[in-house]
Structure formats: structure tokens, C-alpha cells
Design an enzyme around this catalytic site. Sequence first.
Site, PDB file in Angstrom:
ATOM      1  N   GLY A 265     -29.743  11.852   4.860  1.00  0.00           N
ATOM      2  CA  GLY A 265     -30.465  12.124   3.623  1.00  0.00           C
ATOM      3  C   GLY A 265     -29.848  13.281   2.855  1.00  0.00           C
TER       4      GLY A 265
ATOM      5  N   ARG B 101       1.726   6.363   9.565  1.00  0.00           N
ATOM      6  CA  ARG B 101       0.531   5.589   9.179  1.00  0.00           C
ATOM      7  C   ARG B 101      -0.478   5.444  10.331  1.00  0.00           C
ATOM      8  NH1 ARG B 101       3.856   1.572   5.154  1.00  0.00           N
ATOM      9  NH2 ARG B 101       3.576   2.847   3.289  1.00  0.00           N
TER      10      ARG B 101
ATOM     11  N   GLU C 119       6.275   9.235  -7.565  1.00  0.00           N
ATOM     12  CA  GLU C 119       6.598   9.717  -8.907  1.00  0.00           C
ATOM     13  C   GLU C 119       5.491   9.258  -9.853  1.00  0.00           C
ATOM     14  OE1 GLU C 119      10.540   8.439  -9.991  1.00  0.00           O
ATOM     15  OE2 GLU C 119      11.443   9.427  -8.230  1.00  0.00           O
ATOM     16  N   PRO C 120       5.446   9.842 -11.058  1.00  0.00           N
ATOM     17  CA  PRO C 120       4.377   9.449 -11.979  1.00  0.00           C
ATOM     18  C   PRO C 120       4.332   7.931 -12.207  1.00  0.00           C
ATOM     19  CG  PRO C 120       5.493  11.405 -12.798  1.00  0.00           C
ATOM     20  CD  PRO C 120       6.244  10.969 -11.572  1.00  0.00           C
TER      21      PRO C 120
ATOM     22  N   GLU D  50      -0.056   7.661   1.675  1.00  0.00           N
ATOM     23  CA  GLU D  50       0.829   6.970   2.633  1.00  0.00           C
ATOM     24  C   GLU D  50       0.666   5.448   2.577  1.00  0.00           C
ATOM     25  OE1 GLU D  50       1.553   8.787   6.469  1.00  0.00           O
ATOM     26  OE2 GLU D  50       0.812  10.685   5.671  1.00  0.00           O
TER      27      GLU D  50
HETATM   28  N1  COS Z   1      11.389   0.000   8.152  1.00  0.00           N
HETATM   29  C1  COS Z   1      12.684  -0.182   7.820  1.00  0.00           C
HETATM   30  N2  COS Z   1      13.065  -0.832   6.697  1.00  0.00           N
HETATM   31  C2  COS Z   1      12.101  -1.281   5.877  1.00  0.00           C
HETATM   32  C3  COS Z   1      10.743  -1.133   6.164  1.00  0.00           C
HETATM   33  C4  COS Z   1      10.394  -0.473   7.364  1.00  0.00           C
HETATM   34  N3  COS Z   1       9.120  -0.295   7.703  1.00  0.00           N
HETATM   35  N4  COS Z   1      10.020  -1.675   5.182  1.00  0.00           N
HETATM   36  C5  COS Z   1      10.885  -2.166   4.289  1.00  0.00           C
HETATM   37  N5  COS Z   1      12.144  -1.917   4.722  1.00  0.00           N
HETATM   38  C6  COS Z   1      13.387  -2.325   4.061  1.00  0.00           C
HETATM   39  C7  COS Z   1      13.436  -3.837   3.915  1.00  0.00           C
HETATM   40  O1  COS Z   1      13.972  -4.434   5.078  1.00  0.00           O
HETATM   41  C8  COS Z   1      14.350  -3.994   2.733  1.00  0.00           C
HETATM   42  O2  COS Z   1      15.688  -3.810   3.155  1.00  0.00           O
HETATM   43  P1  COS Z   1      16.871  -4.771   2.646  1.00  0.00           P
HETATM   44  O3  COS Z   1      16.967  -4.528   1.161  1.00  0.00           O
HETATM   45  O4  COS Z   1      18.059  -4.290   3.386  1.00  0.00           O
HETATM   46  O5  COS Z   1      16.454  -6.162   2.979  1.00  0.00           O
HETATM   47  C9  COS Z   1      13.981  -2.798   1.853  1.00  0.00           C
HETATM   48  O6  COS Z   1      13.422  -1.825   2.739  1.00  0.00           O
HETATM   49  C10 COS Z   1      12.965  -3.146   0.800  1.00  0.00           C
HETATM   50  O7  COS Z   1      11.835  -3.687   1.413  1.00  0.00           O
HETATM   51  P2  COS Z   1      10.777  -4.542   0.604  1.00  0.00           P
HETATM   52  O8  COS Z   1      11.502  -5.632  -0.125  1.00  0.00           O
HETATM   53  O9  COS Z   1       9.684  -4.931   1.508  1.00  0.00           O
HETATM   54  O10 COS Z   1      10.299  -3.476  -0.478  1.00  0.00           O
HETATM   55  P3  COS Z   1       9.218  -3.581  -1.621  1.00  0.00           P
HETATM   56  O11 COS Z   1       9.770  -2.908  -2.803  1.00  0.00           O
HETATM   57  O12 COS Z   1       8.710  -4.958  -1.766  1.00  0.00           O
HETATM   58  O13 COS Z   1       7.983  -2.628  -1.131  1.00  0.00           O
HETATM   59  C11 COS Z   1       6.335  -1.514   0.138  1.00  0.00           C
HETATM   60  C12 COS Z   1       7.633  -2.344   0.092  1.00  0.00           C
HETATM   61  C13 COS Z   1       5.226  -2.016  -0.788  1.00  0.00           C
HETATM   62  C14 COS Z   1       5.899  -1.679   1.568  1.00  0.00           C
HETATM   63  C15 COS Z   1       6.679  -0.044  -0.190  1.00  0.00           C
HETATM   64  O14 COS Z   1       7.003   0.121  -1.549  1.00  0.00           O
HETATM   65  C16 COS Z   1       5.583   0.915   0.186  1.00  0.00           C
HETATM   66  O15 COS Z   1       5.396   1.242   1.358  1.00  0.00           O
HETATM   67  N6  COS Z   1       4.828   1.409  -0.809  1.00  0.00           N
HETATM   68  C17 COS Z   1       3.884   2.459  -0.588  1.00  0.00           C
HETATM   69  C18 COS Z   1       4.562   3.759  -0.686  1.00  0.00           C
HETATM   70  C19 COS Z   1       3.821   4.840  -0.023  1.00  0.00           C
HETATM   71  O16 COS Z   1       3.327   4.693   1.081  1.00  0.00           O
HETATM   72  N7  COS Z   1       3.742   5.961  -0.704  1.00  0.00           N
HETATM   73  C20 COS Z   1       3.060   7.098  -0.209  1.00  0.00           C
HETATM   74  C21 COS Z   1       3.978   8.236  -0.130  1.00  0.00           C
HETATM   75  S1  COS Z   1       3.455   9.439   1.030  1.00  0.00           S
HETATM   76  S2  COS Z   1       1.790  10.081   0.367  1.00  0.00           S
END
Ligand code: COS
Length: 392
Positions: free
Chosen positions: A338, A239, A126-127, A362
Site C-alpha cells: 500500500g 546480460r 549513440e543518439p 544492455e
Molecule cells: N557474439 C559474437 N558475434 C555476434 C554476436 C554475438 N553474441 N551477435 C552478433 N554477432 C555477429 C554476427 O555473427 C554478425 O557477424 P558477421 O557479419 O560476421 O556475420 C554480426 O555480429 C552482426 O550480427 P547481426 O546481423 O545479428 O546484427 P544486427 O545488426 O542485426 O543486430 C542486435 C544485432 C540487435 C542483437 C544488436 O544490435 C544488439 O545487441 N542491440 C542492442 C545493443 C545493446 O545491447 N545496447 C546496449 C549497450 S550497453 S547499455
Amino acid sequence: MSQFSLSPEQRAYVERVRDVARTDLAHVPHVEGQVNRPLLREMGRLGLLRGLFGGGADESPRDAAAMQLCLLRETLAGVSTEAETALALQGLGSYPILQSGQDKVVDRWIPGVVTGEVVAGFALSEPAAGSDAAALTLRAERDGDGWLLFGEKTWISNAPEADVYSVFARTTPDARARGVTAFAVAGDAPGLSGEHIDLLAPHAIGRLVFDGVRVTADDVLGDVDAGFKVAMRTLDLFRPSVGAFAVGMAQAALDATVAWSTEREVHGAPLHQQQSVSHTLAEMATRVQASRLLVHAAAAAYDAGAAPAEVTRSAAMAKLFATESAQYVVDQAVQMHGARALQRGHLLEHLYREVRAPRIYEGASEVQRTIIGRSLVREHQERHPAGHKENS
Ligand code: COS
């Protein structure tokens, strides 16, 4: 199958994909910045899209097979980045449905995805919620037995032309990851509109606006408020395959540069006789091969059903290293060619534009480092519960 070499069946698969892509996709006209439906239908007809989810040419899709997906993407990348990206976006957009949709939702959308008739998009960003995906605010308001969706998505693959989107929406306010639900949303749903975004490498991508788009309980992918995990598990599969795309591009750049270094003469000798050139080629080749091995290791972990933490960490390492390495390799390839590499239409001019985005989408490289860093600390803390000090 070893992680370090392909089996005879895998080699044969790669050869088949390469042949088909070179011969049968070459005649499909290129399309800039929009969905290339004839290309998708041709990839469907040739059985390539079926390979997204582990199905052979005559099988129906069953589930994800990460290694096959990676081989498919690396091979296509060496022939046509347009075909590669069209296939990848189709997989990313539809995998949440295959993974977590009810049977009738899977039956409604997935057969068309693998024939190329149905175009899919993955709608997470999202934005104001990109790297921090759990901050998403697209609102799902209760409406009888369903919901109405209000809000905006951006950088969405195949938008606004897709026939179905996997949409991640907020069903519980202020609950971050624990208040997100995934829905399958038809592209022609009333209240859904959008526009294209013009990118450096012209992929089909755009913005979506949801103004009271109705979804039902049947459209929920997985459980209510458990959609964040649907998104993360999808990214765990895709990924490494972004890494495979990067490996395919880097290999193409390396091959072109090795060939050029034997053709081009400087100071009366082939370019490769300059030690700086030969050492750079060696560095490029080593990084490509290291990337490939990380990609294969991550895909093998996924396919073997390794522990979730290992799957997630190895996926992040593969994407991080392969996309960063491909940027280096393509840049060095341009340098050694080049000015001719900068000419519009040159393979390297094309790859130079294509190689940039995978370090962002991603999950940007910084997100992958965060995932890896956190997992190292978590593993340490699990092995050494509070109170235990290793170095004391
Ligand atoms: N598989 C299953 N569950 C997962 C997981 C995975 N790979 N990664 C995280 N979770 C779960 C965690 O276990 C946690 O669950 P509980 O609340 O039940 O404990 C929940 O999801 C939240 O996880 P976390 O606390 O790690 O989340 P964060 O908000 O800290 O962020 C990242 C995690 C940064 C990894 C995530 O926001 C991310 O991947 N960001 C990038 C987004 C992206 O790739 N966007 C591109 C879109 S496609 S172009």
C-alpha cells in the site's frame, strides 16, 4: 555443480559477499548520480571487484566466470543496489579490454579496475544508434598510424567521469557491424568531453563528445573492423548478470512482502490469510525462482564454453525473463504494502525506481526477443536445410 542448486563453495562465497557487503560497505556514504570513488575503492580493497572476472580475493583477474559474476550481483543487489551497479558498470566497461586488449593495454588498465582506482565505462550507444547498435556513426578517421575519433556517445556508464572507456567507433563507412572497431580511450584524452544525465534511478551515466580524440594501433581492442563482436561477446557475459541483479532485487521485494503479510492485520487476521495475497506471493516466488534458474543456466553455458548460439540465446532469455519478472514482483510488492511503499526512503520505493532501467539497458526486452526469435529460426534452418519441409 548443478544448475539447480549451488555447491557448498558457491554458498560459502555468497555468504561471504553478503557479510562483507553488510558490514564493510555500510559505512561508505551514498552518492547520487555520480561515480562513488570511495565505494569502488572499498569494493576493491575487499576483493569484491576481483570477483568480476573470476579471480578469488588473492588472485589476479584471469577471465570471465559468468556464474561467479551472477552470484556476486544477485547477492549485492539484496544489500545495496548502489554497490551492485558500481561493480557491474566497472565490469561492463573494462571487460572488452580484458577480453580483447593487447597485454600492455590490459596491464595499463585492469589492475586499477580491480582495486577500484580506475573507473571504466562502456561506450556503445549513440543518439541515433541504441537498439540498432550496428548503425553507430562515431567516426574513426585515419591519422598516421592511429585514428582521430569524432562524434557522440550517450547513456554511457560512469560518463563523463570514467578513467577509461571501451569505445566502439566506425572505421569503415556503410559496413554496419563489419565496419566497427573497439578502442580503449583514456577519460582525460584531449578532445574528449561530456556531461552527466539525470536518471530516474540515479546511476552514474552521461554523454560523451569526441572532437578529434587520438587513438593508436595499441588501443585497438581485437581487430580493426571486428569491434562489433567484441561488444556482443561482452553483452553475452553481462546480460545474464543483469538478470541476476533483477533476481536480487525481486528476492528482496518478495522477502519484504512475505514478512509484511505476517505482520499486517486486515479484518482481524494476518494479510497472508487472504487467498489473493497468498496466491500472489506464490506467483512472485515462482517467477523469482524461474528467473534464477534461467540466469544460472545461461551462466553455466557461458562458463562451460557452450556453442556461441546457445550462449547468446540463453543470455537473452535470462535477461528478458528475469528483468520482466522483477518488474512484476516489485510492482506486486508495492501493491500489497500500500501507500507506505511509495514513501520516499522505503525499500520498495527505492526498488520500484531501480527495477525499471534493466528492461532497457544492455539490450531492451524487445532486442532480447529478437535475438531469441532469430536463433530459433536459424536453428530450424540448420536442422532442415532448404527444400526440406517438416509438415508436408
Ligand atoms: N557474439 C559474437 N558475434 C555476434 C554476436 C554475438 N553474441 N551477435 C552478433 N554477432 C555477429 C554476427 O555473427 C554478425 O557477424 P558477421 O557479419 O560476421 O556475420 C554480426 O555480429 C552482426 O550480427 P547481426 O546481423 O545479428 O546484427 P544486427 O545488426 O542485426 O543486430 C542486435 C544485432 C540487435 C542483437 C544488436 O544490435 C544488439 O545487441 N542491440 C542492442 C545493443 C545493446 O545491447 N545496447 C546496449 C549497450 S550497453 S547499455
